[in-house]
Design an enzyme around this catalytic site. Structure first.
Site, mmCIF file in Angstrom:
data_model
loop_
_atom_site.group_PDB
_atom_site.id
_atom_site.type_symbol
_atom_site.label_atom_id
_atom_site.label_comp_id
_atom_site.label_asym_id
_atom_site.label_seq_id
_atom_site.Cartn_x
_atom_site.Cartn_y
_atom_site.Cartn_z
ATOM 1 N NE ARG A 164 -9.478 -4.628 -7.624
ATOM 2 C CZ ARG A 164 -8.676 -6.162 -6.756
ATOM 3 N NH1 ARG A 164 -9.078 -6.695 -5.535
ATOM 4 N NH2 ARG A 164 -7.286 -5.225 -6.325
ATOM 5 C CB SER A 238 -5.302 -1.555 -10.847
ATOM 6 O OG SER A 238 -4.565 -1.875 -9.727
ATOM 7 C CD GLU A 334 -9.842 -2.324 -10.433
ATOM 8 O OE1 GLU A 334 -8.765 -2.920 -9.829
ATOM 9 O OE2 GLU A 334 -10.121 -1.377 -9.404
HETATM 10 P P1 FAD Z 1 -17.523 4.092 -7.559
HETATM 11 O O1 FAD Z 1 -15.724 5.469 -8.598
HETATM 12 O O2 FAD Z 1 -18.386 6.540 -7.533
HETATM 13 O O3 FAD Z 1 -18.143 3.181 -8.457
HETATM 14 C C1 FAD Z 1 -18.163 2.275 -8.745
HETATM 15 C C2 FAD Z 1 -19.137 1.591 -9.362
HETATM 16 O O4 FAD Z 1 -20.231 1.794 -7.922
HETATM 17 C C3 FAD Z 1 -20.255 2.479 -10.008
HETATM 18 O O5 FAD Z 1 -20.917 1.207 -11.202
HETATM 19 C C4 FAD Z 1 -20.818 2.963 -9.215
HETATM 20 O O6 FAD Z 1 -22.263 2.772 -10.162
HETATM 21 C C5 FAD Z 1 -21.278 1.942 -8.265
HETATM 22 N N1 FAD Z 1 -21.579 2.783 -6.865
HETATM 23 C C6 FAD Z 1 -21.177 3.813 -5.951
HETATM 24 N N2 FAD Z 1 -22.416 3.517 -5.098
HETATM 25 C C7 FAD Z 1 -22.770 3.069 -5.133
HETATM 26 C C8 FAD Z 1 -24.226 2.671 -4.512
HETATM 27 N N3 FAD Z 1 -24.520 3.418 -3.117
HETATM 28 N N4 FAD Z 1 -24.936 1.646 -4.676
HETATM 29 C C9 FAD Z 1 -24.920 0.855 -5.404
HETATM 30 N N5 FAD Z 1 -24.103 1.077 -6.766
HETATM 31 C C10 FAD Z 1 -22.898 1.681 -5.767
HETATM 32 N N6 FAD Z 1 -10.131 -0.651 -5.673
HETATM 33 C C11 FAD Z 1 -9.390 -2.689 -4.670
HETATM 34 O O7 FAD Z 1 -10.404 -3.017 -4.770
HETATM 35 N N7 FAD Z 1 -8.695 -2.137 -4.269
HETATM 36 C C12 FAD Z 1 -7.398 -1.523 -4.317
HETATM 37 O O8 FAD Z 1 -6.586 -1.993 -3.637
HETATM 38 C C13 FAD Z 1 -7.472 0.018 -4.512
HETATM 39 N N8 FAD Z 1 -7.131 1.164 -4.443
HETATM 40 C C14 FAD Z 1 -7.326 1.832 -5.298
HETATM 41 C C15 FAD Z 1 -6.225 2.854 -5.470
HETATM 42 C C16 FAD Z 1 -6.722 4.382 -5.519
HETATM 43 C C17 FAD Z 1 -5.095 5.582 -6.203
HETATM 44 C C18 FAD Z 1 -7.679 4.502 -6.371
HETATM 45 C C19 FAD Z 1 -7.759 5.850 -7.565
HETATM 46 C C20 FAD Z 1 -8.533 3.145 -6.622
HETATM 47 C C21 FAD Z 1 -8.250 1.716 -6.009
HETATM 48 N N9 FAD Z 1 -9.066 1.070 -5.975
HETATM 49 C C22 FAD Z 1 -8.745 -0.216 -5.012
HETATM 50 C C23 FAD Z 1 -10.336 1.378 -6.694
HETATM 51 C C24 FAD Z 1 -11.383 2.240 -5.861
HETATM 52 O O9 FAD Z 1 -10.869 2.312 -5.181
HETATM 53 C C25 FAD Z 1 -12.558 0.686 -5.949
HETATM 54 O O10 FAD Z 1 -13.639 0.451 -6.288
HETATM 55 C C26 FAD Z 1 -13.553 1.512 -4.399
HETATM 56 O O11 FAD Z 1 -14.321 0.373 -4.338
HETATM 57 C C27 FAD Z 1 -14.781 2.408 -5.356
HETATM 58 O O12 FAD Z 1 -15.084 3.399 -5.313
HETATM 59 P P2 FAD Z 1 -16.284 4.716 -4.826
HETATM 60 O O13 FAD Z 1 -17.194 4.799 -3.487
HETATM 61 O O14 FAD Z 1 -15.261 5.759 -5.857
HETATM 62 O O15 FAD Z 1 -16.847 4.419 -6.045
HETATM 63 N N1 EPU Z 2 5.439 -5.430 -11.274
HETATM 64 C C1 EPU Z 2 6.422 -4.990 -12.222
HETATM 65 N N2 EPU Z 2 6.863 -3.759 -12.994
HETATM 66 C C2 EPU Z 2 6.290 -2.935 -11.928
HETATM 67 C C3 EPU Z 2 5.496 -2.905 -10.594
HETATM 68 C C4 EPU Z 2 4.819 -4.096 -10.466
HETATM 69 O O1 EPU Z 2 6.477 -5.754 -13.172
HETATM 70 O O2 EPU Z 2 7.153 -1.374 -12.352
HETATM 71 C C5 EPU Z 2 5.156 -6.472 -11.212
HETATM 72 C C6 EPU Z 2 6.065 -6.953 -9.937
HETATM 73 O O3 EPU Z 2 6.026 -8.927 -10.117
HETATM 74 C C7 EPU Z 2 4.937 -7.660 -8.666
HETATM 75 C C8 EPU Z 2 3.650 -7.390 -9.295
HETATM 76 O O4 EPU Z 2 3.245 -6.882 -9.943
HETATM 77 O O5 EPU Z 2 4.673 -8.145 -8.091
HETATM 78 C C9 EPU Z 2 2.515 -6.780 -8.565
HETATM 79 O O6 EPU Z 2 2.380 -5.471 -8.242
HETATM 80 P P1 EPU Z 2 1.593 -4.689 -7.230
HETATM 81 O O7 EPU Z 2 2.507 -5.500 -5.736
HETATM 82 O O8 EPU Z 2 1.816 -3.127 -7.294
HETATM 83 O O9 EPU Z 2 0.549 -5.235 -6.992
HETATM 84 P P2 EPU Z 2 -1.214 -5.295 -8.357
HETATM 85 O O10 EPU Z 2 -1.037 -6.905 -8.738
HETATM 86 O O11 EPU Z 2 -1.002 -4.443 -9.018
HETATM 87 C C10 EPU Z 2 -3.153 -5.672 -7.544
HETATM 88 C C11 EPU Z 2 -4.335 -4.628 -7.044
HETATM 89 C C12 EPU Z 2 -4.446 -3.647 -6.288
HETATM 90 C C13 EPU Z 2 -4.649 -3.466 -4.739
HETATM 91 C C14 EPU Z 2 -1.943 -4.752 -4.646
HETATM 92 C C15 EPU Z 2 -1.880 -4.964 -3.373
HETATM 93 C C16 EPU Z 2 -5.441 -5.691 -9.034
HETATM 94 C C17 EPU Z 2 -5.985 -5.311 -10.531
HETATM 95 N N3 EPU Z 2 -4.661 -4.381 -8.350
HETATM 96 O O12 EPU Z 2 -2.261 -4.457 -7.040
HETATM 97 O O13 EPU Z 2 -5.572 -2.966 -6.480
HETATM 98 O O14 EPU Z 2 -3.523 -2.720 -3.634
HETATM 99 O O15 EPU Z 2 -2.465 -5.522 -5.754
HETATM 100 O O16 EPU Z 2 -3.021 -5.898 -2.921
HETATM 101 O O17 EPU Z 2 -5.531 -6.935 -8.671
HETATM 102 C C18 EPU Z 2 -6.892 -1.638 -7.051
HETATM 103 O O18 EPU Z 2 -7.800 -3.056 -7.660
HETATM 104 O O19 EPU Z 2 -7.296 -0.307 -7.965
HETATM 105 C C19 EPU Z 2 -6.009 -1.501 -6.423
HETATM 106 C C20 EPU Z 2 -4.573 -0.889 -6.607
#
Ligand code: FAD
Ligand code: EPU
Length: 338
Positions: A164, A238, A334
């Site tokens: 990240r 997250s 994050e």
């Molecule tokens: P924004 O939120 O608009 O911006 C994020 C940052 O990037 C800011 O600092 C912004 O200034 C910069 N930025 C955006 N576009 C540009 C550009 N073109 N040039 C320069 N800087 C830029 N993240 C994960 O890694 N894994 C996940 O599984 C994951 N799951 C998610 C689930 C949910 C339900 C939600 C809401 C979010 C999740 N995220 C996850 C976080 C998010 O989706 C990512 O960080 C995504 O890349 C953000 O994209 P955005 O376009 O919305 O960026």
């Molecule tokens: N857990 C609990 N209680 C709960 C839920 C989860 O104890 O209610 C524990 C369990 O041990 C479980 C562990 O947490 O195995 C991990 O949970 P999960 O698999 O949901 O993944 P996460 O670590 O919470 C991360 C990323 C997600 C990504 C998933 C799948 C980060 C900060 N988050 O979540 O990314 O989608 O793994 O790879 O690394 C994001 O970055 O926004 C994001 C959603």
């Protein structure tokens, strides 16, 4: 290119926070980017690039320029025996890129299905899920320097990708506007099915040959069962990163918490699931003003009832304090707090 003033960002951030930008502009092409740099904007106002607003938490109105990036286009720019190089505009919706690659049977990003946001933001925090990160297929990106407008090409090794993390969250924060991203995808996809419940879900299909489409479908199913849909409940995924701690601290914690889950990292370090730590402290469903901890995934903070950004930050600080006291671990957000 129209510059708007006191523009509402409520529909442009997935927390749904009711804030405004002093100035707001949408750039729809690389020509717009050039025009924007030639314009008279260069008056030292603070600038924020906005993609899908899915990793941002606004704590107040933004007193500067918000630049929304809508640059589109998905093209194959190179091919060899084993790979396709695909170039996508920064404003392309990330999942639309994943979908078009799956349709074309280009392998490498199917595990990143359904991550919200845009292509341009994906390298910023090196998006990752289900055992894959964008750095694994990332070739390069094109960007413009926000002060000078000068174009720069960043290769994979220039981006300092980590968990990240990238150079764009550190020394180059708010210094570059990413216009395009180039990925190197495989013609014979290598399937990554070892993470979490993927195999369990795939097993239910009882298919002999698994495809990247099957993996994408499985991941979408898992994600939809765990994470709230920002269209229905404001959130940014997250809220904290999973902390990485020395193995010695884990061993000490195991005396009080023998079942603590952990994942080995290089260099005598381990990653702990922040969700588990927060769950142990009984935060699930806890409310603070308009903010709350999600009932199923405690790593996700939600806008449950007309929250302000401050409400969400206060709740996050309560969690950080408790985790620090209980485990001696500092949780790092994050989500970018503005
Ligand atoms: P924004 O939120 O608009 O911006 C994020 C940052 O990037 C800011 O600092 C912004 O200034 C910069 N930025 C955006 N576009 C540009 C550009 N073109 N040039 C320069 N800087 C830029 N993240 C994960 O890694 N894994 C996940 O599984 C994951 N799951 C998610 C689930 C949910 C339900 C939600 C809401 C979010 C999740 N995220 C996850 C976080 C998010 O989706 C990512 O960080 C995504 O890349 C953000 O994209 P955005 O376009 O919305 O960026
Ligand atoms: N857990 C609990 N209680 C709960 C839920 C989860 O104890 O209610 C524990 C369990 O041990 C479980 C562990 O947490 O195995 C991990 O949970 P999960 O698999 O949901 O993944 P996460 O670590 O919470 C991360 C990323 C997600 C990504 C998933 C799948 C980060 C900060 N988050 O979540 O990314 O989608 O793994 O790879 O690394 C994001 O970055 O926004 C994001 C959603």
């Amino acid at each position: 290119m129209v510059i708007k003033n006191d523009f509402s960002l409520q529909k442009l951030n997935t927390f749904g926070l009711n804030v405004t930008a002093k100035h707001f502009v949408e750039l729809n092409s690389t020509d717009d980017v050039i025009e924007f740099f030639k314009s008279e904007r260069q008056n030292n106002e603070r600038t924020l690039i906005l993609g899908g607003g899915s990793n941002l938490l606004f704590t107040k109105d933004f007193d500067g320029f918000v630049i929304k990036i809508n640059i589109g286009g998905i093209h194959v720019v190179k091919e060899d025996e084993h790979h396709f190089w695909v170039k996508a505009g920064a404003g392309v919706i990330w999942h639309d890129l994943v979908e078009s690659c799956i349709k074309a049977n280009f392998g490498g990003i199917e595990n990143l299905s359904l991550i919200p946001g845009t292509v341009g933001a994906a390298p910023i925090q090196n998006i990752g899920a289900y055992g894959v990160e964008i750095k694994d297929t990332f070739e390069a990106l094109e960007a413009s320097n926000l002060e000078t407008g000068e174009k720069k090409y960043f290769k994979n090794q220039d981006c300092n990708f980590g968990y990240r993390d990238s150079i764009f969250k550190n020394e180059l924060i708010d210094k570059y506007l990413i216009t395009n991203v180039i990925l190197r995808l495989t013609k014979q996809p290598i399937l990554h099915t070892n993470y979490g419940k993927i195999q369990e879900v795939l097993h239910e299909l009882a298919k002999e040959k698994i495809t990247i489409r099957d993996i994408s479908d499985a991941i979408i199913k898992i994600r939809q069962s765990k994470l709230p849909d920002p269209e229905k409940v404001g959130n940014a995924g997250s809220f904290f990163k999973n902390p990485i701690i020395p193995i010695e601290l884990l061993n000490a914690l195991k005396k009080s918490y023998p079942n603590i889950p952990s994942y080995e990292q290089p260099g005598n370090l381990v990653k702990l699931p922040a969700a588990w730590l927060i769950d142990q402290c009984h935060f699930k469903g806890m409310k603070h003003k308009g903010a709350a901890v999600h009932i199923n995934q405690p790593l996700v903070l939600i806008n449950h009832n007309n929250a302000s950004g401050r409400d969400i930050v206060e709740l996050s600080m309560k969690i950080q304090q408790k985790i620090k006291n209980e485990f001696g671990i500092t949780l790092e957000p994050e989500v970018r707090i503005i």
